[in-house]
Write an enzyme that holds these catalytic residues in place. Structure first.
Site, PDB file in Angstrom:
ATOM      1  N   CYS A  82      59.555  21.445 -58.664  1.00  0.00           N
ATOM      2  CA  CYS A  82      59.297  21.205 -60.092  1.00  0.00           C
ATOM      3  C   CYS A  82      58.508  22.366 -60.696  1.00  0.00           C
ATOM      4  CB  CYS A  82      58.616  19.846 -60.274  1.00  0.00           C
ATOM      5  SG  CYS A  82      58.591  19.277 -61.996  1.00  0.00           S
ATOM      6  N   HIS A 192      62.917  16.526 -57.874  1.00  0.00           N
ATOM      7  CA  HIS A 192      61.875  15.993 -56.999  1.00  0.00           C
ATOM      8  C   HIS A 192      62.532  15.404 -55.747  1.00  0.00           C
ATOM      9  CE1 HIS A 192      58.248  16.204 -59.572  1.00  0.00           C
ATOM     10  NE2 HIS A 192      59.135  16.146 -60.559  1.00  0.00           N
ATOM     11  N   GLU A 194      61.119  14.276 -53.150  1.00  0.00           N
ATOM     12  CA  GLU A 194      60.339  13.130 -52.669  1.00  0.00           C
ATOM     13  C   GLU A 194      60.653  11.849 -53.434  1.00  0.00           C
ATOM     14  OE1 GLU A 194      57.873  14.619 -56.125  1.00  0.00           O
ATOM     15  OE2 GLU A 194      59.238  15.473 -54.617  1.00  0.00           O
TER      16      GLU A 194
END
Length: 212
Positions: A82, A192, A194
């Site tokens: 990001c 992202h 995650e």
């Protein structure tokens, strides 16, 4: 036991990144750290972040982390996420601030006049949610991830590299934009991992076994 440093410069919730990596690499010591010495001593480095580019650059320097980040980007497996991707470039239109100049190129805002979907409807900025990621070069971090797999995005700005050869993936949102870049020991993504379910965990797992 090998060590992975997640760089903490005070911007964003880094625990979700740490938990995702711990899930795919139980045999690795994962450190969320603002200590430059720990970053330099780690075997791998993750450079995440959320928020506005001017704030991120200010906080990075306030903690004395810039030299450690630049050194890690030179010689360790390095994953930017990001804002951690955007900060690697020369300049951002967000706040008109210089970045770390690891890569040549500009961080640009989505152009308001082009934010129209295929159905003619206006697209909202920030770009927030799941979108397809189209791989533009073969890379060890794409192993086991289908081309066009969906990843989770939250952003109003995107990187525009000067060298198209470093573009590792693109995504379409009104316009095609760079979703990932790769060069030597660096891989950096706008999305992202995650927060991206199985595809994101696969990418993180691939990073943990990557030997650039």
């Amino acid at each position: 036991m090998s060590k992975l440093a997640i760089i903490d410069y005070g911007m964003g919730n880094l625990r979700s990144v740490a938990k995702a990596i711990e899930h795919v690499a139980a045999d690795v010591q994962v450190l969320v750290t603002a200590d430059p010495a720990e970053v330099l001593a780690a075997d791998r480095v993750v450079f995440p972040g959320q928020g506005a580019m001017p704030d991120c650059m200010r906080e990075l320097d306030a903690r004395g982390l810039r030299p450690a980040v630049l050194e890690a980007a030179r010689n360790k497996p390095f994953l930017g996420i990001c804002i951690g991707q955007q900060m690697l470039f020369e300049h951002s239109q967000e706040g008109d601030v210089p970045g770390l100049c690891v890569f040549k190129g500009e961080v640009r805002r989505f152009p308001a006049d082009k934010m129209v979907g295929a159905d003619g409807a206006r697209l909202k900025v920030p770009h927030m949610g799941w979108n397809e990621v189209w791989q533009k070069q073969a890379h060890p971090l794409w192993v086991g991830i289908p081309d066009g797999a969906r990843f989770y995005y939250v952003h109003s700005y995107y990187v525009d590299p000067a060298d198209p050869a470093i573009v590792a993936a693109t995504t379409d949102y009104g316009i095609p934009f760079t979703g990932a870049v790769a060069q030597a020991n660096i891989f950096a993504v706008q999305f992202h991992p995650e927060k991206s379910a199985a595809a994101g965990l696969q990418l993180l797992s691939n990073f943990m076994s990557w030997k650039p």
